[in-house]
Design a protein around this motif. Structure first.
Motif, PDB file in Angstrom:
ATOM      1  N   GLU A 580       0.888  -1.303  -0.077  1.00  0.00           N
ATOM      2  CA  GLU A 580      -0.231   0.001   0.154  1.00  0.00           C
ATOM      3  C   GLU A 580       0.541   1.165  -0.142  1.00  0.00           C
ATOM      4  N   LYS A 581       0.354   2.107  -0.461  1.00  0.00           N
ATOM      5  CA  LYS A 581       0.931   3.991  -0.760  1.00  0.00           C
ATOM      6  C   LYS A 581       1.336   3.948   0.594  1.00  0.00           C
ATOM      7  N   GLY A 582       2.684   4.550   0.624  1.00  0.00           N
ATOM      8  CA  GLY A 582       3.135   5.980   2.114  1.00  0.00           C
ATOM      9  C   GLY A 582       2.191   6.525   1.809  1.00  0.00           C
ATOM     10  N   GLU A 583       2.266   6.832   3.916  1.00  0.00           N
ATOM     11  CA  GLU A 583       1.525   8.055   4.078  1.00  0.00           C
ATOM     12  C   GLU A 583       2.119   9.464   4.081  1.00  0.00           C
ATOM     13  N   ASN A 584       1.291   9.936   3.107  1.00  0.00           N
ATOM     14  CA  ASN A 584       1.506  11.114   2.879  1.00  0.00           C
ATOM     15  C   ASN A 584       1.561  11.110   1.756  1.00  0.00           C
ATOM     16  N   THR A 585       1.953   9.799   0.527  1.00  0.00           N
ATOM     17  CA  THR A 585       2.538  10.086  -0.826  1.00  0.00           C
ATOM     18  C   THR A 585       2.160  10.918  -1.564  1.00  0.00           C
ATOM     19  N   ASN A 586       1.126  10.893  -1.809  1.00  0.00           N
ATOM     20  CA  ASN A 586       0.005  11.777  -2.569  1.00  0.00           C
ATOM     21  C   ASN A 586      -0.685  12.933  -2.234  1.00  0.00           C
ATOM     22  N   GLU A 587       0.388  13.412  -1.246  1.00  0.00           N
ATOM     23  CA  GLU A 587      -1.346  14.638  -0.284  1.00  0.00           C
ATOM     24  C   GLU A 587      -1.115  15.970  -0.814  1.00  0.00           C
ATOM     25  N   ILE A 588      -2.260  15.529  -0.930  1.00  0.00           N
ATOM     26  CA  ILE A 588      -2.689  17.634  -1.749  1.00  0.00           C
ATOM     27  C   ILE A 588      -2.734  18.230  -0.998  1.00  0.00           C
ATOM     28  N   LEU A 589      -1.110  19.814  -0.651  1.00  0.00           N
ATOM     29  CA  LEU A 589      -1.344  20.664  -0.276  1.00  0.00           C
ATOM     30  C   LEU A 589      -2.083  22.093  -0.786  1.00  0.00           C
ATOM     31  N   SER A 590      -1.998  22.470  -2.052  1.00  0.00           N
ATOM     32  CA  SER A 590      -3.317  23.645  -2.081  1.00  0.00           C
ATOM     33  C   SER A 590      -3.314  23.290  -3.687  1.00  0.00           C
ATOM     34  N   ASN A 591      -4.578  24.105  -4.657  1.00  0.00           N
ATOM     35  CA  ASN A 591      -4.699  23.801  -5.650  1.00  0.00           C
ATOM     36  C   ASN A 591      -4.289  24.888  -6.066  1.00  0.00           C
ATOM     37  N   ALA A 592      -3.145  25.846  -5.827  1.00  0.00           N
ATOM     38  CA  ALA A 592      -2.476  26.547  -6.190  1.00  0.00           C
ATOM     39  C   ALA A 592      -2.162  25.999  -7.812  1.00  0.00           C
ATOM     40  N   LEU A 593      -2.083  25.053  -8.186  1.00  0.00           N
ATOM     41  CA  LEU A 593      -2.267  24.771  -9.757  1.00  0.00           C
ATOM     42  C   LEU A 593      -3.134  24.539 -10.562  1.00  0.00           C
ATOM     43  N   GLU A 594      -4.070  24.182 -10.335  1.00  0.00           N
ATOM     44  CA  GLU A 594      -5.248  23.452 -10.346  1.00  0.00           C
ATOM     45  C   GLU A 594      -5.294  23.797 -12.213  1.00  0.00           C
ATOM     46  N   GLY A 595      -5.505  22.770 -12.879  1.00  0.00           N
ATOM     47  CA  GLY A 595      -6.197  22.801 -14.369  1.00  0.00           C
ATOM     48  C   GLY A 595      -4.647  23.088 -14.820  1.00  0.00           C
ATOM     49  N   LYS A 596      -2.975  23.513 -14.553  1.00  0.00           N
ATOM     50  CA  LYS A 596      -2.046  23.861 -14.824  1.00  0.00           C
ATOM     51  C   LYS A 596      -0.996  22.828 -15.154  1.00  0.00           C
ATOM     52  N   THR A 597      -0.134  22.733 -16.592  1.00  0.00           N
ATOM     53  CA  THR A 597       0.729  21.873 -17.418  1.00  0.00           C
ATOM     54  C   THR A 597       1.609  22.405 -16.760  1.00  0.00           C
ATOM     55  N   PHE A 598       3.119  21.440 -16.974  1.00  0.00           N
ATOM     56  CA  PHE A 598       4.324  22.111 -15.592  1.00  0.00           C
ATOM     57  C   PHE A 598       5.597  21.167 -16.823  1.00  0.00           C
ATOM     58  N   LEU A 599       6.254  21.530 -17.151  1.00  0.00           N
ATOM     59  CA  LEU A 599       7.130  21.219 -18.129  1.00  0.00           C
ATOM     60  C   LEU A 599       8.899  21.908 -17.457  1.00  0.00           C
ATOM     61  N   PHE A 600      10.232  20.851 -16.706  1.00  0.00           N
ATOM     62  CA  PHE A 600      11.096  21.494 -16.346  1.00  0.00           C
ATOM     63  C   PHE A 600      12.374  21.691 -17.043  1.00  0.00           C
ATOM     64  N   THR A 601      13.359  21.758 -17.748  1.00  0.00           N
ATOM     65  CA  THR A 601      14.198  22.174 -18.448  1.00  0.00           C
ATOM     66  C   THR A 601      14.957  22.609 -18.070  1.00  0.00           C
TER      67      THR A 601
END
Length: 667
Positions: A580-601
């Protein structure tokens, strides 16, 4: 006091650089390996204690150990052109005529071996290696400096009268001996062997851990000085100046005054290449005069002053003795031709790959046929034709087997695929053993000291039949095995115990569900918190997960419909394996970036690529893998390359630096 320490450190560095040069460049080692290691250890200890005297080009950098999550794209200051190829002397004669017609004066050539490896461009500034970049597309490549620093015959610091700033081009390759060692280790760990040294060298350069790159023991040869100005009039003189500065150049290069000398050089190495400790696939010819090179210039793709002569793939005739069938970890059947031993490309060949039933039919292969075998850069040669004139009149066609050679189960051929499978995945011996080898592998549960030979012994002794059985083993059961000492047995038991801490996604990958690789396992764990949730998911629900299609979904569903698999998972759970997934692995901290896509380079300084992508997800955003109109934000670090340019061309993508990205989250 600090001055004395600094002096000691600098003297040790100087001494070790000299020993490296003696060993790798001059082939004249002046101290034993043990004495060298003692000096290196002394320097490492001093550098650790006095970090203020750090030097990027210290001999200790060779040890590696740094992890590079991404390789920034770097533009080549001077384009890395490809070479035109020729396959016969007529091509070379035409090339020479074009050269003489253009420059109308005598021409000398330098003939060099064409090493079969990966091209590299290395920048030296003030005598120090500062950057190493792959060839890429010729215009830009990946910056892999940390990995190149681990290659012992590439100098970190130069000696003598060298230019202030220039590039050295060369080839990174693997010797036959080191390639064989790598494959031996892979087979012991349960991995498939690499196919050829060239691809292995290229892949090694892109490994994230420079310490692992060092273990591959790559080699290099430097063959081209590149700069706006050159401290010599000819390529030949430049090579030997480079050698004086500390570069390893080819001992076999030759100055040729005419085409006859070139032909003699080619003919010699076409025969003698098999005696070399490394692979070559041809000869490179260059006009010697730099002035003449400038006059000849370039086509859109290649320099007019250089040509590659490619050796033809060697082919021999021998007799087919039988066809055997190998069963892989996934149940795939591979037919192999067993041949009357014959010498090919410097080695005795006894087997050749037949790949699948379609190849056998295409060759119209019969029993005891005389066949033509070719070796074109692969470990296992292949049959490329049949001498039907020698075929016996009563010879029978080779008929592909109907049942598994290991367990007797009727084989299955998947529609639209040429491969046959044995469906008895839970009881066919090679599949059972292969599954357990996969489970303990580095990318899965990473149980050290449990190699393929040990697992095969345990299976033969009926001590293990599936991954859950590892957790019932005792030291007393291991000790009677061949070559098993008490310490080794204890290490295995400790490794098995430690594997209980391995994350759910790696366990999911390790249990060996067909078509579920590392990436798919991660995406499944993001969507299903426990193995029980995943077990209950319908095919339709599985298909809702990003990048999971019907084929993968059905494979997962089939796995969980088998009662033996369910029992194995229940046992793993009872032994404490993470399902099973570890605690807080996918915890959502905020919706500040909701609906936005990102790429790092580019090269990120404030955070790693992995942690950046995790921040996006924890604040409601989504990571995507390529620049397109679907991308909202491109976050750029240092030396950002083609992705940045493409984003600028599209025009609708917001480009941020690292701090601006953090500001988005903190708003």
């Amino acid at each position: 006091m600090s001055e004395n320490i600094q002096h000691t450190i600098e003297q040790l560095r100087k001494e070790l650089h000299q020993h490296n040069e003696n060993y790798y460049l001059l082939d004249e080692p002046s101290i034993s390996d043990m004495d060298f290691d003692l000096l290196l250890k002394k320097l490492q200890d001093l550098e650790a204690k006095y970090p203020e005297f750090h030097d990027d080009n210290s001999p200790t950098i060779r040890v590696g150990g740094g992890v590079t999550k991404i390789f920034p794209t770097v533009q080549h200051q001077f384009r890395m052109y490809s070479l035109d190829n020729s396959y016969d002397f007529n091509d070379l004669e035409d090339w020479e005529k074009r050269i003489i017609k253009t420059i109308d004066e005598p021409v000398e050539f330098v003939a060099e071996l064409k090493y079969d490896g990966a091209s590299i461009s290395i920048l030296y500034e003030n005598g120090k290696l500062t950057e190493a970049v792959t060839r890429g597309d010729g215009f830009q490549g990946d910056e892999i400096t940390a990995n190149v620093r681990t290659i012992s015959d590439i100098p970190l610091k130069l000696v003598g009268d060298f230019p202030e700033r220039f590039f050295m081009r060369g080839e990174i390759y693997l010797t036959r001996k080191n390639f064989a060692k790598i494959n031996k280790t892979r087979e012991e760990e349960g991995f498939d062997p690499f196919m050829n040294p060239r691809n292995t060298a290229s892949g090694s350069l892109k490994m994230q851990d420079s310490g692992e790159v060092r273990k591959r023991r790559l080699s290099s040869v430097l063959y081209q000085f590149v700069s706006a100005e050159a401290p010599a009039e000819t390529h030949w003189d430049l090579l030997h100046k480079a050698q004086d500065w500390g570069f390893k150049i080819s001992d076999q290069a030759k100055l040729c005054r005419n085409l006859d000398e070139i032909k003699e050089f080619i003919n010699f190495w076409d025969t003698e290449r098999h005696q070399l400790p490394f692979e070559i696939d041809g000869i490179v010819l260059k006009v010697n005069s730099l002035k003449q090179q400038r006059q000849l210039g370039y086509t859109a793709k290649s320099p007019r002053w250089a040509m590659a002569y490619k050796f033809k793939a060697e082919k021999v005739e021998t007799q087919l003795q039988s066809v055997s069938y190998q069963v892989g970890r996934t149940g795939a059947i591979t037919p192999v031709a067993n041949l009357k031993p014959v010498l090919l490309a410097g080695t005795t060949v006894k087997r050749a790959s037949l790949h699948n039933e379609d190849i056998i039919k295409k060759l119209d292969l019969h029993e005891q046929d005389f066949v033509f075998v070719e070796k074109g850069g692969e470990i296992i040669p292949k049959i490329v034709g049949v001498n039907t004139e020698k075929r016996s009149s009563d010879s029978k066609e080779i008929e592909y087997i109907k049942n598994c050679p290991e367990c007797g189960t009727e084989l299955v051929k998947i529609e639209d695929q040429a491969i046959h499978f044995c469906p008895n995945e839970l009881h066919c011996p090679p599949q059972v053993v292969g599954r357990m080898i996969h489970y303990v592998s580095r990318k899965a549960l990473n149980i050290e000291n449990l190699g393929s030979e040990t697992i095969e012994q345990l299976y033969r002794e009926k001590l293990i039949e599936n991954p859950a059985d590892f957790y019932t083993l005792s030291k007393e059961q291991l000790l009677p095995l061949e070559r098993m000492a008490e310490k080794s047995a204890q290490n295995i038991i400790s490794g098995i115990e430690k594997s209980k801490e391995v994350a759910f996604e790696k366990v999911l990958y390790g249990i060996g569900i067909k078509h579920v690789g590392e990436t798919v396992a991660k995406k499944l764990v993001k969507n299903f918190s426990t193995i029980d949730e995943l077990k209950k998911a319908s095919v339709e629900e599985l298909c809702q997960v990003e990048d999971i299609g019907i084929k993968i979904a059905e494979s997962i569903s089939d796995f969980f419909s088998n009662s033996e698999n369910i029992l194995m998972l229940e046992r793993l759970k009872s032994y404490g394996v993470q399902l099973e997934k570890g605690e807080n692995t996918n915890e959502i901290l905020s919706n500040a970036l909701e609906g936005k896509t990102f790429l790092f380079t580019g090269k990120l300084a404030l955070f790693t690529r992995e942690s950046a992508e995790e921040m996006v997800e924890k604040h409601g955003g989504k990571n995507i893998s390529a620049v397109s109109k679907n991308l909202n934000y491109l976050v750029v670090g240092e030396k950002a390359g083609s992705k940045l340019k493409k984003a600028q061309d599209i025009g609708t993508i917001t480009i941020l630096d690292e701090q601006q990205f953090l500001d988005l989250i903190e708003k």
